[in-house]
Design a protein around this motif. Structure first.
Motif, PDB file in Angstrom:
ATOM      1  N   GLY A  40       0.827  -1.154  -0.038  1.00  0.00           N
ATOM      2  CA  GLY A  40       0.045   0.078  -0.102  1.00  0.00           C
ATOM      3  C   GLY A  40       0.706   1.216  -0.090  1.00  0.00           C
ATOM      4  N   SER A  42       4.150   1.776   1.888  1.00  0.00           N
ATOM      5  CA  SER A  42       5.231   2.042   2.978  1.00  0.00           C
ATOM      6  C   SER A  42       6.460   1.929   2.132  1.00  0.00           C
ATOM      7  N   GLY A  99       4.564 -10.370   4.249  1.00  0.00           N
ATOM      8  CA  GLY A  99       3.967 -11.753   4.087  1.00  0.00           C
ATOM      9  C   GLY A  99       2.882 -11.408   2.985  1.00  0.00           C
ATOM     10  N   SER A 100       1.995 -10.407   3.137  1.00  0.00           N
ATOM     11  CA  SER A 100       0.879 -10.261   2.119  1.00  0.00           C
ATOM     12  C   SER A 100       1.493 -10.329   0.557  1.00  0.00           C
ATOM     13  N   ASP A 103       3.096 -13.434  -0.495  1.00  0.00           N
ATOM     14  CA  ASP A 103       2.129 -14.479  -0.787  1.00  0.00           C
ATOM     15  C   ASP A 103       1.434 -14.198  -2.174  1.00  0.00           C
ATOM     16  N   THR A 138      10.022  -6.427   4.688  1.00  0.00           N
ATOM     17  CA  THR A 138       9.955  -5.193   5.459  1.00  0.00           C
ATOM     18  C   THR A 138       9.249  -5.637   6.766  1.00  0.00           C
ATOM     19  N   SER A 147       9.268 -19.707   3.509  1.00  0.00           N
ATOM     20  CA  SER A 147       8.505 -20.961   3.650  1.00  0.00           C
ATOM     21  C   SER A 147       7.975 -21.184   2.098  1.00  0.00           C
ATOM     22  N   ASP A 149       4.867 -21.707   1.311  1.00  0.00           N
ATOM     23  CA  ASP A 149       3.422 -21.551   1.375  1.00  0.00           C
ATOM     24  C   ASP A 149       3.071 -20.122   1.052  1.00  0.00           C
ATOM     25  N   LYS A 160     -10.211 -17.153   3.201  1.00  0.00           N
ATOM     26  CA  LYS A 160      -8.757 -17.283   3.012  1.00  0.00           C
ATOM     27  C   LYS A 160      -8.172 -18.560   2.796  1.00  0.00           C
ATOM     28  N   LEU A 179      15.060  -1.967   7.914  1.00  0.00           N
ATOM     29  CA  LEU A 179      13.853  -1.826   6.956  1.00  0.00           C
ATOM     30  C   LEU A 179      12.425  -1.939   7.930  1.00  0.00           C
ATOM     31  N   THR A 182      10.479   1.229  10.587  1.00  0.00           N
ATOM     32  CA  THR A 182       9.417   2.136  10.135  1.00  0.00           C
ATOM     33  C   THR A 182       8.255   1.474  10.466  1.00  0.00           C
ATOM     34  N   HIS A 198       3.584 -19.517  15.039  1.00  0.00           N
ATOM     35  CA  HIS A 198       4.326 -20.608  14.243  1.00  0.00           C
ATOM     36  C   HIS A 198       4.961 -21.661  14.894  1.00  0.00           C
ATOM     37  N   HIS A 252       9.216 -20.555  10.816  1.00  0.00           N
ATOM     38  CA  HIS A 252       8.292 -20.916   9.682  1.00  0.00           C
ATOM     39  C   HIS A 252       9.003 -21.566   8.610  1.00  0.00           C
ATOM     40  N   HIS A 267      -4.267 -21.435  13.363  1.00  0.00           N
ATOM     41  CA  HIS A 267      -4.261 -20.464  12.208  1.00  0.00           C
ATOM     42  C   HIS A 267      -5.511 -20.648  11.326  1.00  0.00           C
ATOM     43  N   HIS A 271      -7.612 -17.652  10.290  1.00  0.00           N
ATOM     44  CA  HIS A 271      -7.877 -17.107   8.985  1.00  0.00           C
ATOM     45  C   HIS A 271      -9.357 -16.785   8.724  1.00  0.00           C
TER      46      HIS A 271
HETATM   47  O1  NZQ Z   1       1.125  -2.437   2.353  1.00  0.00           O
HETATM   48  P1  NZQ Z   1       2.148  -1.386   2.936  1.00  0.00           P
HETATM   49  O2  NZQ Z   1       1.862  -0.188   2.807  1.00  0.00           O
HETATM   50  O3  NZQ Z   1       3.632  -2.000   2.786  1.00  0.00           O
HETATM   51  O4  NZQ Z   1       2.032  -1.632   4.632  1.00  0.00           O
HETATM   52  C1  NZQ Z   1       2.158  -2.862   5.455  1.00  0.00           C
HETATM   53  C2  NZQ Z   1       0.780  -3.406   5.873  1.00  0.00           C
HETATM   54  O5  NZQ Z   1      -0.066  -2.400   5.981  1.00  0.00           O
HETATM   55  C3  NZQ Z   1       2.841  -2.610   6.843  1.00  0.00           C
HETATM   56  N1  NZQ Z   1       4.369  -2.585   6.467  1.00  0.00           N
HETATM   57  C4  NZQ Z   1       5.073  -3.844   6.218  1.00  0.00           C
HETATM   58  N2  NZQ Z   1       6.255  -3.376   6.379  1.00  0.00           N
HETATM   59  C5  NZQ Z   1       6.215  -2.287   6.854  1.00  0.00           C
HETATM   60  C6  NZQ Z   1       4.960  -1.543   7.046  1.00  0.00           C
HETATM   61  N3  NZQ Z   1       4.849  -0.442   7.352  1.00  0.00           N
HETATM   62  C7  NZQ Z   1       5.742   0.274   7.721  1.00  0.00           C
HETATM   63  N4  NZQ Z   1       7.009   0.151   7.574  1.00  0.00           N
HETATM   64  C8  NZQ Z   1       7.287  -1.283   7.392  1.00  0.00           C
HETATM   65  N5  NZQ Z   1       8.669  -1.558   7.237  1.00  0.00           N
HETATM   66  O6  NZQ Z   1       2.427  -3.591   7.594  1.00  0.00           O
HETATM   67  C9  NZQ Z   1       1.126  -4.032   7.310  1.00  0.00           C
HETATM   68  C10 NZQ Z   1       0.903  -5.585   7.010  1.00  0.00           C
HETATM   69  O7  NZQ Z   1       1.628  -6.098   6.103  1.00  0.00           O
HETATM   70  P2  NZQ Z   1       1.471  -7.692   5.864  1.00  0.00           P
HETATM   71  O8  NZQ Z   1       2.196  -7.944   4.736  1.00  0.00           O
HETATM   72  O9  NZQ Z   1       0.108  -7.884   5.643  1.00  0.00           O
HETATM   73  O10 NZQ Z   1       1.835  -8.525   7.091  1.00  0.00           O
HETATM   74  P3  NZQ Z   1       2.452 -10.034   7.429  1.00  0.00           P
HETATM   75  O11 NZQ Z   1       3.627 -10.036   7.182  1.00  0.00           O
HETATM   76  O12 NZQ Z   1       1.959 -10.102   8.889  1.00  0.00           O
HETATM   77  O13 NZQ Z   1       1.439 -10.751   6.456  1.00  0.00           O
HETATM   78  C11 NZQ Z   1       0.287 -11.219   6.901  1.00  0.00           C
HETATM   79  C12 NZQ Z   1      -0.178 -12.169   5.664  1.00  0.00           C
HETATM   80  O14 NZQ Z   1       0.561 -13.531   5.801  1.00  0.00           O
HETATM   81  C13 NZQ Z   1      -0.201 -14.495   5.718  1.00  0.00           C
HETATM   82  C14 NZQ Z   1      -1.370 -14.170   6.938  1.00  0.00           C
HETATM   83  O15 NZQ Z   1      -2.431 -14.867   6.478  1.00  0.00           O
HETATM   84  C15 NZQ Z   1      -1.491 -12.791   6.074  1.00  0.00           C
HETATM   85  O16 NZQ Z   1      -2.434 -12.630   4.856  1.00  0.00           O
HETATM   86  N6  NZQ Z   1       0.631 -15.657   6.197  1.00  0.00           N
HETATM   87  C16 NZQ Z   1       1.332 -16.171   5.506  1.00  0.00           C
HETATM   88  C17 NZQ Z   1       2.101 -17.350   5.632  1.00  0.00           C
HETATM   89  C18 NZQ Z   1       3.104 -17.933   4.749  1.00  0.00           C
HETATM   90  N7  NZQ Z   1       3.185 -17.597   3.434  1.00  0.00           N
HETATM   91  O17 NZQ Z   1       4.127 -18.666   4.988  1.00  0.00           O
HETATM   92  C19 NZQ Z   1       2.068 -17.937   7.136  1.00  0.00           C
HETATM   93  C20 NZQ Z   1       1.360 -17.179   8.226  1.00  0.00           C
HETATM   94  O18 NZQ Z   1       0.861 -18.142   9.076  1.00  0.00           O
HETATM   95  C21 NZQ Z   1       0.230 -16.297   7.529  1.00  0.00           C
HETATM   96  O19 NZQ Z   1      -1.050 -17.047   7.556  1.00  0.00           O
END
Ligand code: NZQ
Ligand code: ZN
Length: 391
Positions: A40, A42, A99-100, A103, A138, A147, A149, A160, A179, A182, A198, A252, A267, A271
């Motif tokens: 979004g 960052s 992670g988002s 993924d 980040t 992972s 996954d 989900k 990184l 922030t 995890h 993980h 989890h 979800h």
């Molecule tokens: O989108 P931006 O603007 O970058 O902002 C993000 C987001 O709003 C912000 N952010 C990230 N790094 C930042 C930052 N803001 C300021 N400074 C930074 N350095 O943080 C917010 C959350 O980001 P997100 O990617 O959603 O967080 P996370 O890493 O917790 O990922 C969550 C997702 O991972 C899935 C979850 O279900 C969820 O959808 N999972 C994935 C797994 C896997 N692939 O192995 C396993 C996990 O159990 C999990 O289910």
């Protein structure tokens, strides 16, 4: 210990300024045209995206850019990314974010070279082939940087699901703890909670005699308990961020989960919460884990008591080990609340009247047979009780 395979070929570049090596790493792992995928904004605000672009330009690597990944990443942007990569003949996906973003990148990587609908992989088909993926992480949280996954929310129904396969393990992941400085405190805490989750999902096993992985998990949990409050008090603390970041990867990439059955009920139950309410995955887990653990504790009281003694420093009550086990779960919940995480449905933004729908999607959605299985098999009645315990 059970027989196992362990294959974890990701190259990790850890430490300060390592993102400046992005271009040479993409080349090393065979990329010649890159999709940079991000969230979004960052990474735009922090200047990271510009540094990454400059590193690709230095290596004369052409790239295109697709931003806009939301937390709890959606299927719509994945379809868009797949079309874009096919049209532009992209051969390397570079995830810059959490992670988002990672993924969503993995889903695009698998979907671009697949003839059918990419959602097949999120309905049980294993991913055998994908474009190579690299990540610049980040936020220490999901562990997707190491992972096999990916978790995506299907917009048609808002649920989900996960997909898996060694083909989507990142070829390289750049982990620069600076990184993560922030991050807002809430996101830092949500990440710590996810890392602890995890570890718990692997600790709750029905396999006996798994001392080496038990001890690895306990060590990583103790690290999080030590570094969590330190980083919340001092968000710029590089060393705390560094320990958390590597612990998040270790928690993980399954080095702690080999040779043992695992749980994953927390989890699965969470979800549905982050799909329905768009809450942070880690925040959902802070509410889910204590309820699940209290509900299933009797299945193996001594496992919970061992965790309480070894990790939370509880005194073993040999006459009433269930008291020790319960004290450990209380300690976990207090710890998460002290980091700023929610403790119940209301604080999470969830609603009691939605419980029947949460349970329906959890236990019946997408072809499920009415149960979810892990440490304990749970049916719809069990899941209803667990969600009620979170109210
Ligand atoms: O989108 P931006 O603007 O970058 O902002 C993000 C987001 O709003 C912000 N952010 C990230 N790094 C930042 C930052 N803001 C300021 N400074 C930074 N350095 O943080 C917010 C959350 O980001 P997100 O990617 O959603 O967080 P996370 O890493 O917790 O990922 C969550 C997702 O991972 C899935 C979850 O279900 C969820 O959808 N999972 C994935 C797994 C896997 N692939 O192995 C396993 C996990 O159990 C999990 O289910
Ligand atoms: Zn998680």
């Amino acid at each position: 210990m059970e027989n196992f395979n362990f294959y974890s070929p990701t190259f990790f570049a850890f430490g300060k300024d390592r993102e400046l090596e992005t271009g040479s790493l993409v080349k090393r792992f065979g990329g010649s045209k890159v999709l940079i995928h991000y969230g979004g904004g960052s990474v735009v605000r922090s200047g990271l995206l510009d540094r990454v672009k400059a590193s690709l330009e230095k290596e004369e690597l052409p790239y295109i850019v697709l931003g806009g990944v939301r937390p709890n990443p959606r299927s719509g942007l994945v379809y868009e990314g797949i079309e874009l990569c096919r049209r532009e003949k992209v051969d390397f996906i570079l995830a810059v974010g959490g992670g988002s973003v990672i993924d969503s990148s993995k889903a695009i990587a698998a979907g671009t070279i697949y003839d059918g609908d990419f959602w097949d992989f999120y309905s049980g088909k294993r991913i055998e082939e994908a474009l190579p993926v690299g990540t610049i992480l980040t936020i220490a949280a999901a562990g997707s940087e190491g992972s096999p996954d990916s978790v995506i929310t299907l917009e048609d129904g808002m649920f989900k699901r996960g997909a898996s396969g060694d083909a989507i393990r990142p070829k390289f992941s750049i982990l620069n703890p600076a990184l993560t400085q922030t991050l807002p405190p809430y996101q830092t805490a949500a990440g710590i909670t996810d890392i602890l989750a995890h570890l718990h999902e692997r600790y709750l096993t029905n396999t006996k005699e798994v001392e080496v992985t038990d001890r690895l998990i306990e060590g990583l949990m103790l690290t999080m308990i030590h570094e969590g409050p330190r980083v919340i008090a001092d968000p710029d603390c590089y060393e705390a961020r560094a320990n958390i970041m590597w612990a998040g990867m270790m928690a993980h990439n399954n080095s702690c989960g080999v040779g043992r059955s695992q749980d994953w009920n927390s989890h699965n139950i969470e979800h549905e919460l982050s799909a329905m309410y768009d809450c942070a995955h880690g925040a959902g887990l802070a509410v889910t884990m204590p309820a699940v653990f209290r509900y299933v504790m009797d299945h193996d009281v001594m496992r919970f008591a061992q965790l309480a003694v070894r990790v939370w420093g509880c005194q073993m009550d040999f006459a009433h080990p269930e008291k020790t086990a319960a004290a450990g779960i209380d300690a976990l919940q207090w710890f998460l609340v002290s980091l700023g995480m929610p403790a119940n449905f209301e604080e999470l933004g969830a609603k009691e009247e939605d419980i029947p729908e949460l349970v329906r999607v959890l236990c019946r959605g997408d072809g499920r047979d009415g149960t979810i299985s892990g440490f304990v098999t749970l049916d719809e009645e069990d899941c209803t009780e667990i969600y009620k315990m979170m109210v």
